[in-house]
Write a protein that holds these residues in place. Structure first.
Motif, PDB file in Angstrom:
ATOM      1  N   GLU A  53      36.971  56.076  83.178  1.00 58.95           N
ATOM      2  CA  GLU A  53      36.583  54.908  82.397  1.00 58.95           C
ATOM      3  C   GLU A  53      37.797  54.029  82.116  1.00 58.95           C
ATOM      4  N   ALA A  54      38.899  54.654  81.731  1.00 61.11           N
ATOM      5  CA  ALA A  54      40.111  53.901  81.443  1.00 61.11           C
ATOM      6  C   ALA A  54      40.602  53.147  82.670  1.00 61.11           C
ATOM      7  N   ALA A  55      40.612  53.807  83.823  1.00 62.29           N
ATOM      8  CA  ALA A  55      41.074  53.146  85.051  1.00 62.29           C
ATOM      9  C   ALA A  55      40.244  51.910  85.341  1.00 62.29           C
ATOM     10  N   GLY A  56      38.934  52.023  85.150  1.00 64.19           N
ATOM     11  CA  GLY A  56      38.049  50.905  85.438  1.00 64.19           C
ATOM     12  C   GLY A  56      38.238  49.741  84.489  1.00 64.19           C
ATOM     13  N   ILE A  57      38.292  50.008  83.193  1.00 64.43           N
ATOM     14  CA  ILE A  57      38.393  48.903  82.233  1.00 64.43           C
ATOM     15  C   ILE A  57      39.785  48.288  82.237  1.00 64.43           C
ATOM     16  N   PHE A  58      40.823  49.092  82.488  1.00 65.09           N
ATOM     17  CA  PHE A  58      42.171  48.517  82.563  1.00 65.09           C
ATOM     18  C   PHE A  58      42.253  47.566  83.755  1.00 65.09           C
ATOM     19  N   ALA A  59      41.703  47.989  84.897  1.00 66.52           N
ATOM     20  CA  ALA A  59      41.730  47.137  86.088  1.00 66.52           C
ATOM     21  C   ALA A  59      40.920  45.869  85.868  1.00 66.52           C
ATOM     22  N   ALA A  60      39.743  46.008  85.255  1.00 68.01           N
ATOM     23  CA  ALA A  60      38.884  44.844  85.020  1.00 68.01           C
ATOM     24  C   ALA A  60      39.535  43.855  84.066  1.00 68.01           C
ATOM     25  N   CYS A  61      40.364  44.361  83.143  1.00 64.96           N
ATOM     26  CA  CYS A  61      41.017  43.495  82.171  1.00 64.96           C
ATOM     27  C   CYS A  61      42.384  43.010  82.653  1.00 64.96           C
ATOM     28  N   GLY A  62      42.815  43.466  83.811  1.00 60.09           N
ATOM     29  CA  GLY A  62      44.108  43.036  84.324  1.00 60.09           C
ATOM     30  C   GLY A  62      45.289  43.688  83.649  1.00 60.09           C
ATOM     31  N   LEU A  63      45.087  44.866  83.067  1.00 60.82           N
ATOM     32  CA  LEU A  63      46.180  45.608  82.449  1.00 60.82           C
ATOM     33  C   LEU A  63      46.948  46.392  83.514  1.00 60.82           C
ATOM     34  N   PRO A  64      48.167  46.800  83.183  1.00 58.03           N
ATOM     35  CA  PRO A  64      48.920  47.642  84.124  1.00 58.03           C
ATOM     36  C   PRO A  64      48.192  48.955  84.389  1.00 58.03           C
ATOM     37  N   ASP A  65      48.493  49.537  85.527  1.00 56.48           N
ATOM     38  CA  ASP A  65      47.936  50.846  85.851  1.00 56.48           C
ATOM     39  C   ASP A  65      48.553  51.924  84.963  1.00 56.48           C
ATOM     40  N   ILE A  66      47.826  52.991  84.770  1.00 59.53           N
ATOM     41  CA  ILE A  66      48.381  54.150  84.080  1.00 59.53           C
ATOM     42  C   ILE A  66      49.506  54.710  84.949  1.00 59.53           C
ATOM     43  N   PRO A  67      50.677  54.963  84.381  1.00 57.41           N
ATOM     44  CA  PRO A  67      51.799  55.433  85.203  1.00 57.41           C
ATOM     45  C   PRO A  67      51.591  56.841  85.735  1.00 57.41           C
ATOM     46  N   ALA A  68      52.389  57.174  86.708  1.00 55.91           N
ATOM     47  CA  ALA A  68      52.267  58.483  87.346  1.00 55.91           C
ATOM     48  C   ALA A  68      52.656  59.608  86.390  1.00 55.91           C
ATOM     49  N   SER A  69      52.045  60.751  86.633  1.00 56.73           N
ATOM     50  CA  SER A  69      52.430  62.005  85.971  1.00 56.73           C
ATOM     51  C   SER A  69      52.292  61.976  84.460  1.00 56.73           C
ATOM     52  N   VAL A  70      51.242  61.347  83.962  1.00 55.28           N
ATOM     53  CA  VAL A  70      50.916  61.467  82.538  1.00 55.28           C
ATOM     54  C   VAL A  70      50.213  62.797  82.317  1.00 55.28           C
ATOM     55  N   ARG A  71      50.636  63.516  81.304  1.00 48.63           N
ATOM     56  CA  ARG A  71      50.045  64.822  81.002  1.00 48.63           C
ATOM     57  C   ARG A  71      49.326  64.728  79.666  1.00 48.63           C
ATOM     58  N   ILE A  72      48.124  65.259  79.595  1.00 48.89           N
ATOM     59  CA  ILE A  72      47.376  65.287  78.335  1.00 48.89           C
ATOM     60  C   ILE A  72      47.178  66.735  77.905  1.00 48.89           C
ATOM     61  N   GLU A  73      47.517  67.007  76.657  1.00 52.53           N
ATOM     62  CA  GLU A  73      47.321  68.330  76.090  1.00 52.53           C
ATOM     63  C   GLU A  73      46.435  68.218  74.857  1.00 52.53           C
ATOM     64  N   THR A  74      45.512  69.129  74.705  1.00 49.77           N
ATOM     65  CA  THR A  74      44.710  69.173  73.485  1.00 49.77           C
ATOM     66  C   THR A  74      45.396  70.085  72.477  1.00 49.77           C
ATOM     67  N   VAL A  75      45.319  69.684  71.218  1.00 51.48           N
ATOM     68  CA  VAL A  75      45.931  70.466  70.143  1.00 51.48           C
ATOM     69  C   VAL A  75      44.893  70.664  69.050  1.00 51.48           C
ATOM     70  N   ASP A  76      45.134  71.621  68.194  1.00 51.93           N
ATOM     71  CA  ASP A  76      44.190  71.923  67.114  1.00 51.93           C
ATOM     72  C   ASP A  76      44.458  71.114  65.856  1.00 51.93           C
ATOM     73  N   ALA A  77      45.682  70.590  65.705  1.00 51.67           N
ATOM     74  CA  ALA A  77      46.010  69.836  64.494  1.00 51.67           C
ATOM     75  C   ALA A  77      47.291  69.060  64.710  1.00 51.67           C
ATOM     76  N   PHE A  78      47.455  68.000  63.909  1.00 50.59           N
ATOM     77  CA  PHE A  78      48.696  67.252  63.826  1.00 50.59           C
ATOM     78  C   PHE A  78      49.211  67.341  62.393  1.00 50.59           C
ATOM     79  N   GLU A  79      50.497  67.046  62.219  1.00 47.84           N
ATOM     80  CA  GLU A  79      51.045  66.984  60.873  1.00 47.84           C
ATOM     81  C   GLU A  79      50.527  65.756  60.125  1.00 47.84           C
ATOM     82  N   THR A  80      50.125  64.721  60.878  1.00 47.29           N
ATOM     83  CA  THR A  80      49.550  63.519  60.286  1.00 47.29           C
ATOM     84  C   THR A  80      48.049  63.533  60.515  1.00 47.29           C
ATOM     85  N   ASP A  81      47.368  62.433  60.128  1.00 48.51           N
ATOM     86  CA  ASP A  81      45.927  62.363  60.319  1.00 48.51           C
ATOM     87  C   ASP A  81      45.558  61.696  61.643  1.00 48.51           C
ATOM     88  N   CYS A  82      46.493  61.655  62.572  1.00 47.60           N
ATOM     89  CA  CYS A  82      46.236  61.048  63.881  1.00 47.60           C
ATOM     90  C   CYS A  82      45.183  61.851  64.654  1.00 47.60           C
TER      91      CYS A  82
END
Length: 229
Positions: A53-82
Motif C-alpha cells: 500500500e505504501a509503495a503504491g500511494i507514495f508513487a501516486a503522490c510523487g514521493l521518493p521511493d522507500i530506501p533499500a534495506s529498511v528493517r521493521i521489527e515489532t515490539v511489545d512496548a515503548f518507553e513513550t506512548d508512540c
C-alpha cells in the motif's frame, strides 16, 4: 514518529525482519518495486500489505521511493506512548505489535475507530513515509511538524474510503485549516488533533500531493526556529 525525525531516491528492495522470540523461517512478498522479506505470522502478512500500500500511494503522490534495506521489527512496548518509531540513519522501524496496539485503551484517539489490524498497517505506512523522506531539507534544528504532516497524510491516505470518511467525521472540522494550525506545539500537545488537521488541510488543497511534494522539497516549512522538542 522518528527518533531524529527527518529522501532517498533509489528504487528499493526493502528487507523487513519482523522481530519475535524466534524466526524459524522467513518468506518474501512482492510489492511494486520492492521485495519484502518478513517472518512468518499474522504481523508479517499485515506488514506485506502495508508495504504494498505504501509503495503504491507514495508513487501516486510523487514521493521518493522507500530506501533499500529498511528493517521493521515489532515490539511489545515503548518507553513513550508512540505506536511506531523510525530510527533515522539506521534503516530501522519499530512498531508495536498488533496485540500491543489492541491492548491500548484509546477510546478518543483519532484512529480509535480502526480495527487493530487496520491501525497496525496504517502505522507501518506512517513509519515507511518517514523512511522514504529521511533527509527532508530543514532550515532549523528540527522540522518535526513538516515531517509528521507527510507521514500522517500518507497514513490516512492508506485507509479505505469508509475508514477515511469515519476519520473525517470524528475530526469534525468544518472550516478551512490554516498552516498556522499545523505547528509543532499542537503536534506535541495534541498529536491526534494534529493528525486530524493534517488530513483536513491535505484534502482541502487543489493539489494535495503537490503540497506534500513541496514539503518534502523544503519549499514549505511548517516549523519555527525557536521551537526545541
Amino acid at each position: 514518529m522518528t527518533r531524529r525525525r527527518w529522501t532517498a531516491l533509489s528504487l528499493f528492495t526493502v528487507s523487513i525482519l519482523v522481530a519475535s522470540p524466534a524466526l524459524p523461517q522467513s518468506r518474501t512478498c512482492d510489492a511494486p518495486n520492492a521485495s519484502v522479506t518478513v517472518g512468518d505470522g499474522d504481523a508479517a502478512a499485515l506488514i506485506c500489505d502495508a508495504a504494498r500500500e505504501a509503495a503504491g500511494i507514495f508513487a501516486a503522490c510523487g514521493l521518493p521511493d522507500i530506501p533499500a534495506s529498511v528493517r521493521i521489527e515489532t515490539v511489545d512496548a515503548f518507553e513513550t506512548d508512540c505506536a511506531g518509531i523510525y530510527h533515522c540513519g539506521r534503516g530501522l522501524i519499530e512498531v508495536l505489535s498488533p496485540a500491543a496496539l489492541a491492548a491500548r485503551d484509546l477510546p478518543d484517539g483519532a484512529f480509535s475507530d480502526l480495527s487493530p489490524e487496520a491501525y497496525f498497517r496504517s502505522v507501518v505506512v506512517h513509519e515507511l513515509a518517514h523512511a522514504a523522506t529521511d533527509g527532508m531539507p530543514c532550515p532549523y534544528e528540527s522540522c518535526v511538524a513538516s515531517v509528521e504532516y507527510v507521514a500522517y497524510a500518507m497514513q490516512v491516505k492508506s485507509l479505505g474510503p469508509a475508514a477515511q470518511a469515519g476519520f473525517e467525521t470524528a475530526a469534525a472540522i468544518d472550516r478551512a485549516v490554516a498552516l498556522e494550525e499545523l505547528n509543532p506545539m499542537i503536534l506535541f500537545v495534541a498529536p491526534d488533533r494534529f493528525a486530524q488537521r493534517v488530513w483536513t488541510h491535505f484534502t482541502q488543497q487543489d493539489d494535495p500531493c503537490g503540497f506534500v511534494r513541496r514539503l518534502v522539497a523544503g519549499e514549505v516549512v511548517l516549523d519555527h526556529g525557536f521551537f526545541d522538542p
